[in-house]
Scaffold this motif. Structure first.
Motif, PDB file in Angstrom:
ATOM      1  N   PHE A  41       0.836  -1.203   0.000  1.00 21.25           N
ATOM      2  CA  PHE A  41       0.000   0.000   0.000  1.00 21.25           C
ATOM      3  C   PHE A  41       0.870   1.253   0.000  1.00 21.25           C
ATOM      4  N   PHE A  42       0.529   2.189  -0.863  1.00 19.61           N
ATOM      5  CA  PHE A  42       1.286   3.446  -0.978  1.00 19.61           C
ATOM      6  C   PHE A  42       0.332   4.630  -0.831  1.00 19.61           C
ATOM      7  N   THR A  43       0.662   5.580   0.029  1.00 13.80           N
ATOM      8  CA  THR A  43      -0.112   6.825   0.027  1.00 13.80           C
ATOM      9  C   THR A  43       0.324   7.680  -1.150  1.00 13.80           C
ATOM     10  N   THR A  44      -0.640   8.468  -1.657  1.00 15.49           N
ATOM     11  CA  THR A  44      -0.315   9.425  -2.717  1.00 15.49           C
ATOM     12  C   THR A  44      -0.810  10.801  -2.290  1.00 15.49           C
ATOM     13  N   TYR A  45      -0.127  11.822  -2.771  1.00 13.22           N
ATOM     14  CA  TYR A  45      -0.706  13.169  -2.740  1.00 13.22           C
ATOM     15  C   TYR A  45      -0.410  13.797  -4.094  1.00 13.22           C
ATOM     16  N   ASN A  46      -0.827  15.032  -4.273  1.00 12.15           N
ATOM     17  CA  ASN A  46      -0.722  15.647  -5.591  1.00 12.15           C
ATOM     18  C   ASN A  46      -1.345  14.762  -6.678  1.00 12.15           C
ATOM     19  N   THR A  47      -2.524  14.220  -6.389  1.00 13.29           N
ATOM     20  CA  THR A  47      -3.256  13.519  -7.445  1.00 13.29           C
ATOM     21  C   THR A  47      -3.803  14.545  -8.437  1.00 13.29           C
ATOM     22  N   GLU A  48      -3.656  15.833  -8.079  1.00 12.86           N
ATOM     23  CA  GLU A  48      -3.997  16.924  -9.009  1.00 12.86           C
ATOM     24  C   GLU A  48      -2.964  17.000 -10.135  1.00 12.86           C
ATOM     25  N   GLU A  49      -1.809  16.376  -9.924  1.00 17.25           N
ATOM     26  CA  GLU A  49      -0.691  16.419 -10.881  1.00 17.25           C
ATOM     27  C   GLU A  49      -0.252  17.850 -11.184  1.00 17.25           C
ATOM     28  N   ALA A  50      -0.044  18.607 -10.140  1.00 17.22           N
ATOM     29  CA  ALA A  50       0.469  19.964 -10.287  1.00 17.22           C
ATOM     30  C   ALA A  50       1.985  19.923 -10.318  1.00 17.22           C
ATOM     31  N   SER A  51       2.566  20.884 -11.035  1.00 18.57           N
ATOM     32  CA  SER A  51       4.025  20.936 -11.063  1.00 18.57           C
ATOM     33  C   SER A  51       4.532  22.231 -10.440  1.00 18.57           C
ATOM     34  N   THR A  52       3.623  23.085  -9.973  1.00 20.11           N
ATOM     35  CA  THR A  52       4.064  24.340  -9.366  1.00 20.11           C
ATOM     36  C   THR A  52       3.166  24.706  -8.192  1.00 20.11           C
ATOM     37  N   LEU A  53       3.725  25.407  -7.228  1.00 19.74           N
ATOM     38  CA  LEU A  53       3.025  25.862  -6.027  1.00 19.74           C
ATOM     39  C   LEU A  53       2.148  24.754  -5.443  1.00 19.74           C
ATOM     40  N   LEU A  54       2.791  23.648  -5.113  1.00 16.05           N
ATOM     41  CA  LEU A  54       2.053  22.476  -4.654  1.00 16.05           C
ATOM     42  C   LEU A  54       1.296  22.729  -3.356  1.00 16.05           C
ATOM     43  N   GLU A  55       1.787  23.674  -2.518  1.00 14.88           N
ATOM     44  CA  GLU A  55       1.099  23.889  -1.238  1.00 14.88           C
ATOM     45  C   GLU A  55      -0.356  24.294  -1.467  1.00 14.88           C
ATOM     46  N   VAL A  56      -0.616  24.916  -2.603  1.00 14.89           N
ATOM     47  CA  VAL A  56      -1.997  25.250  -2.961  1.00 14.89           C
ATOM     48  C   VAL A  56      -2.541  24.220  -3.957  1.00 14.89           C
ATOM     49  N   ASN A  57      -1.792  24.018  -5.023  1.00 16.04           N
ATOM     50  CA  ASN A  57      -2.327  23.241  -6.146  1.00 16.04           C
ATOM     51  C   ASN A  57      -2.447  21.744  -5.865  1.00 16.04           C
ATOM     52  N   ALA A  58      -1.672  21.241  -4.914  1.00 12.18           N
ATOM     53  CA  ALA A  58      -1.781  19.817  -4.592  1.00 12.18           C
ATOM     54  C   ALA A  58      -2.697  19.596  -3.392  1.00 12.18           C
ATOM     55  N   SER A  59      -3.392  20.646  -2.953  1.00 11.05           N
ATOM     56  CA  SER A  59      -4.298  20.507  -1.806  1.00 11.05           C
ATOM     57  C   SER A  59      -5.746  20.735  -2.229  1.00 11.05           C
ATOM     58  N   GLN A  60      -6.022  20.596  -3.509  1.00  9.32           N
ATOM     59  CA  GLN A  60      -7.363  20.868  -4.036  1.00  9.32           C
ATOM     60  C   GLN A  60      -8.321  19.705  -3.817  1.00  9.32           C
ATOM     61  N   ASN A  61      -7.868  18.510  -4.136  1.00  6.55           N
ATOM     62  CA  ASN A  61      -8.774  17.362  -4.081  1.00  6.55           C
ATOM     63  C   ASN A  61      -9.148  17.036  -2.639  1.00  6.55           C
ATOM     64  N   ASP A  62     -10.408  16.729  -2.472  1.00  8.52           N
ATOM     65  CA  ASP A  62     -10.922  16.375  -1.162  1.00  8.52           C
ATOM     66  C   ASP A  62     -10.339  15.034  -0.707  1.00  8.52           C
ATOM     67  N   LYS A  63     -10.134  14.173  -1.697  1.00  9.33           N
ATOM     68  CA  LYS A  63      -9.514  12.892  -1.382  1.00  9.33           C
ATOM     69  C   LYS A  63      -8.384  12.617  -2.370  1.00  9.33           C
ATOM     70  N   ASP A  64      -7.276  12.093  -1.844  1.00  7.18           N
ATOM     71  CA  ASP A  64      -6.253  11.513  -2.701  1.00  7.18           C
ATOM     72  C   ASP A  64      -6.435   9.995  -2.603  1.00  7.18           C
ATOM     73  N   PHE A  65      -5.362   9.251  -2.886  1.00  8.25           N
ATOM     74  CA  PHE A  65      -5.543   7.798  -2.892  1.00  8.25           C
ATOM     75  C   PHE A  65      -4.496   7.082  -2.052  1.00  8.25           C
ATOM     76  N   ILE A  66      -4.866   5.893  -1.587  1.00 10.08           N
ATOM     77  CA  ILE A  66      -3.851   4.901  -1.248  1.00 10.08           C
ATOM     78  C   ILE A  66      -3.859   3.921  -2.420  1.00 10.08           C
ATOM     79  N   ALA A  67      -2.702   3.702  -3.024  1.00  7.50           N
ATOM     80  CA  ALA A  67      -2.609   2.749  -4.127  1.00  7.50           C
ATOM     81  C   ALA A  67      -2.358   1.368  -3.528  1.00  7.50           C
ATOM     82  N   ALA A  68      -3.200   0.420  -3.882  1.00 10.64           N
ATOM     83  CA  ALA A  68      -3.046  -0.959  -3.403  1.00 10.64           C
ATOM     84  C   ALA A  68      -2.486  -1.799  -4.546  1.00 10.64           C
TER      85      ALA A  68
END
Ligand code: K7E
Ligand code: CUA
Length: 654
Positions: free
Chosen positions: A240-267
Motif C-alpha cells: 500500500f502506498f499513500t499518494t498526494y498531488n493527485t492533481e498532478e500539479a508541477s508548481t506551487l504544490l502547497e496550494v495546487n496539490a491541496s485541491q482534491n478532497d480525497k487523494d488515494f492509497i494505491a493498493a
C-alpha cells in the motif's frame, strides 16, 4: 580547609539549583522525573540495554544505533555519506559503495530503516534504508554493522516511500516521491499532467546473502508516492502506498496539490505482478544504475553499472492495482499487525481514516468501482472504510501498533501522540511531545509481532529541552512506557541528523551474532599481508603499493625510502590483531582524504600523493595500547629524478 569550605558551598548551590529545577520541570512535564520512571530508564554501569534502536540519520545520510531504555548512542553506521571517523567512502575499499549513475555521490538523505523479517517477525539479519535524494536502497549487516550493499533505483526521484520489507523479506520496496518523465527526456514542465510517471520498485532480496536486484517497476500515474507499507498476514502479497498531488500539479504544490478532497492509497497486488513477470510479462527498458556490493572475504566493494530494468504498466495486468480514496493528502500509510487495517494519515484531514482489507477485497471481487484513473479502478470510499478516529488531533503523520489492539498516531501540528483502539476507533490517551513530532517507533512496530513495551517519538523541534548549543539544536527523541493504559514519558534523548523513522528490536535477537573480529586466515584482500614477513613495497610505474601491517604497537614497515615526487602511494594496511575491539588507525600528513580505521583482521587502503620532497610522518589515530603514541613511521620523498632505491624496514636503525 578553605578549599573544602568553598567546595561544599559550591555543592550546596548546585544542589539548590537542581532542586528548584526539579520543581519547575515537574510542573511542566509531569512524571518525567518521578523516581520510578527514572528507574525504568536506568541501566547501571556495565549493564546492557534490553533493545537496540536504529535511527535514520536523515540529512546525515547515515544510521545511528541506540540502546533502549537508556537512550545511549552506541554507534553511527556510515551508509550514504563519507565518514572520516572510520574512513568509509575515503578508503579504496569503500569508495565504490558511493558510486552512482551520476558518478561518486558522497551524501544522501535517509528516512526509513526497516529490519528484515521471516514469517512476519523481525529476524535481525539485515537492516535496509533509503537514500531519498539520489534514489538508492542500502542493506546493512546486523552482524558486522557495516553497509554491505547499495543499489541505485532508476526512473525514480525522491526515493521516499522506501525502504519497507515484505513479511519474508521477499522484497524491499521503494517508491518515487516525485514523478518524472520516464524515460528522462527534454520536455516542457507544463506538460507534466498525464505525461510524468511514478515508478514503484520491487527489489528482490536473496534469502541467503541478502543481495538485491530490481525485479520490476510499476509505472504509475504521475502522483507523488509518499509512504508505503506491506500487507501482512491476510493481506500478505499486497503493498500500500499513500499518494498526494493527485492533481498532478508541477508548481506551487502547497496550494495546487491541496485541491482534491480525497487523494488515494494505491493498493498493489505484487504477488500477481510477480507471477506475471515470472512468466515473461513486462518490458525490459534501457536504464543506467549502479549496484555496489561489499565482499566480506576480500573486504572490498565492487561497483557495476546495470543497463536495463523490467517495467510493468498497470493496464497490462488488470486486477493488480487499485486506488483507495483517502482524505486528504495522506502522509503515513500504516498496516496493523493482523493485516486487516490500513491507516491513511491525512495530514490535512481532521479525522484519521482506516480502510479494511476484507472490505477492499470484497469490493474488488464484486467490481464495485467508482470510475478509474489512467485505467486503474478507483474503489468507493464508503465500501472500503472500516472506520475513522474522529477529531483525534491536528496533522496526523504516522501510526504504529503495540500488538495489543492499540494504535499510536503522531500529530505534528498539535504536537502529541494519541493512543486509540483498533475496531472501536476511540481515543484512549494522548500525551504531548516536545515538540512537533514526526514518526514514532515501537520495536517490531512494522511487523506481525510488535514488542509493545516502549514507544519513542522523534521530534522535529528541540528548543528548550537541552542546554542551548547556538542557533541549531540536535533533534530530540522521547521514550514512553506503553505497557499500561496510559503512556508515560520516561526520557528525552538527543539524536543525530534528522531521524525520520527508526526500527527497534529486542537485543537478544541480534547481540549474540555480533561479529567480534574478522579472521585473518579468511582475508582474501588482493593486497593483504597476513604477517610481517609478507610486508613489502612494490613499484608499478608511478604507483607505489605498500603492503603494511599493524599490531600493538608498531607498523611494519615503518621506514620507507625511494618514493619520488609525483608518485601515488597506496597504503594497504592489514590489522593483524585478532582481539575484539582493537582497531588501529592510520593517518598520513597532507592526505587529501581521511584516516583509516582498520578492524581486527581487515585490510583497508589509503591513497596519498607524494607532492613535496621531505620526510613525512604517519601515525596510528586510535589509542590502542600504552605505546600507542609510539605507533608511527616515516616516508622519505626524494626529487622526481633521484635514483634512491625503494627500501623499507622495521627496527633496522639501531
Ligand atoms: Cu514523515 Cu520522510 Cu517518513 Cu519524516 S517522513 S517525519
Ligand atoms: Cu595502533 Cu594506536
Amino acid at each position: 580547609m578553605k578549599n573544602i569550605f568553598k567546595l561544599s558551598i559550591g555543592f550546596l548551590i548546585t544542589a539548590v539549583a537542581f532542586t528548584s529545577c526539579n520543581d519547575q520541570n515537574s510542573s511542566r512535564s509531569k512524571g518525567a522525573l518521578n523516581t520510578s520512571n527514572a528507574e525504568k530508564v536506568y541501566v547501571a554501569p556495565g549493564e546492557h540495554d534490553s533493545h537496540y534502536a536504529f535511527l535514520s540519520g536523515g540529512f546525515s545520510g547515515n544510521l545511528t544505533v541506540y540502546g533502549l531504555p537508556s537512550g545511549r548512542m552506541f554507534k553511527e553506521i556510515p551508509v550514504f555519506s563519507q565518514f572520516p571517523t572510520n574512513g568509509y567512502g575515503y578508503s579504496e575499499e569503500t569508495k565504490p559503495m558511493l558510486e552512482t549513475s551520476y558518478g561518486f555521490v558522497p551524501w544522501d538523505d535517509s528516512h526509513h530503516p526497516d529490519i528484515s523479517q521471516t514469517a512476519g517477525e523481525l529476524d535481525g539479519r539485515w537492516i535496509f534504508i533509503n537514500g531519498n535524494n539520489t534514489p538508492r536502497i542500502a542493506r546493512i549487516s546486523l552482524t558486522t554493522f557495516e553497509t554491505e550493499e547499495i543499489i541505485e533505483v532508476p526512473n525514480s526521484a525522491g526515493n521516499h516511500s522506501s525502504s519497507f520489507i515484505t513479511e519474508n523479506t521477499e522484497y524491499v520496496v521503494a517508491g518515487t516521491r516525485f514523478s518524472v518523465p520516464v524515460p528522462q527526456r527534454d520536455m516542457p514542465i507544463k506538460e507534466y499532467k498525464g505525461n510524468f510517471k511514478g515508478a514503484l520498485s520491487f527489489i528482490s532480496v536473496d534469502p541467503e546473502h541478502g543481495h538485491m536486484d530490481i525485479k520490476f517497476q510499476i509505472l504509475m500515474p504521475g502522483f507523488n508516492y509518499d509512504l508505503s507499507h506491506p500487507g501482512r498476514g491476510k493481506s500478505h502479497g499486497w503493498f500500500f502506498f499513500t499518494t498526494y498531488n493527485t492533481e498532478e500539479a508541477s508548481t506551487l504544490l502547497e496550494v495546487n496539490a491541496s485541491q482534491n478532497d480525497k487523494d488515494f492509497i494505491a493498493a498493489i497486488n505484487w504477488k500477481k505482478i510477480e507471477e506475471y513477470v515470472n512468466n515473461g510479462g513486462g518490458t525490459m527498458m534501457p536504464a543506467n544504475y549502479a549496484h555496489n556490493v561489499y565482499n566480506e572475504a576480500t573486504h572490498t566493494t565492487t561497483s557495476t553499472m546495470k543497463k536495463e530494468v523490467r517495467v510493468v504498466n498497470p493496464s497490462e495486468i488488470p486486477g493488480a492495482v487499485f486506488l483507495l480514496p483517502t482524505p486528504k493528502s495522506p502522509h503515513g500509510c500504516d498496516v496493523d499487525p493482523s493485516g486487516e487495517y490500513i491507516v491513511g494519515n491525512g495530514k490535512l484531514s481532521a479525522n484519521l481514516t482506516v480502510h479494511s482489507f476484507t472490505k477492499m477485497i470484497d469490493a474488488i471481487e464484486n467490481k464495485r468501482f467508482d470510475g478509474e484513473a489512467y485505467d486503474i479502478p478507483i474503489l468507493k470510499f464508503e465500501d472500503i472504510v472500516a472506520g475513522s478516529v474522529e477529531q483525534a488531533g491536528l496533522g496526523p503523520l504516522h501510526t504504529e501498533f503495540d500488538g495489543q489492539g492499540n494504535a499510536y498516531t503522531t500529530f505534528f501540528i498539535s504536537s502529541e501522540v494519541v493512543k486509540w483502539k483498533l475496531g472501536t476507533w476511540e481515543v484512549i490517551d494522548r500525551k504531548p511531545t516536545y515538540y512537533s513530532v514526526g514518526h514514532l517507533t515501537i520495536p517490531g512496530g512494522n511487523s506481525r509481532k510488535p514488542f509493545g513495551k516502549y514507544m519513542f517519538a522523534m521530534n522535529k523541534i528541540t528548543k528548550d529541552r537541552y542546554l542551548p548549543t547556538g542557533p541549531e539544536m540536535e533533534h530530540s527523541a522521547q521514550l514512553y512506557d506503553i505497557s499500561g493504559d496510559k503512556m508515560e514519558l520516561l526520557l528525552d534523548f538527543p539524536t543525530h541528523g534528522e531521524p525520520h523513522y527508526a526500527a527497534a528490536i529486542p537485543a537478544e535477537i541480534i547481540k549474540n551474532n555480533s561479529r567480534k573480529i574478522y579472521k585473518l586466515a579468511e582475508n582474501e584482500h588482493p593486497r593483504k599481508a597476513l604477517n610481517e614477513s609478507e610486508t613489502k613495497v612494490v613499484r608499478e610505474g608511478k604507483n607505489v603499493h605498500i603492503y603494511m601491517t599493524t599490531i600493538r604497537s608498531h607498523f611494519s614497515p615503518d621506514n620507507i625510502e625511494g618514493i619520488k615526487v609525483g608518485d601515488k602511494v597506496f597504503f594497504h594496511v592489514t590489522n593483524l590483531e585478532q582481539d575484539f575491539d582493537v582497531p588501529h588507525g592510520f593517518a598520513m600528513i597532507g592526505a587529501n582524504n581521511a584516516e583509516l580505521l582498520v578492524a581486527p583482521g581487515q585490510t583497508r587502503t589509503l591513497t596519498w600523493e607524494a607532492k613535496q620532497v621531505g620526510v613525512w610522518p604517519f601515525y596510528c589515530t586510535d589509542f590502542c595500547s600504552a605505546l600507542h603514541q609510539e605507533m608511527q613511521g616515516y616516508i622519505r620523498v626524494s626529487p622526481a629524478d633521484s635514483n634512491i632505491e625503494l627500501s623499507w624496514s622495521l627496527g633496522d636503525d639501531f
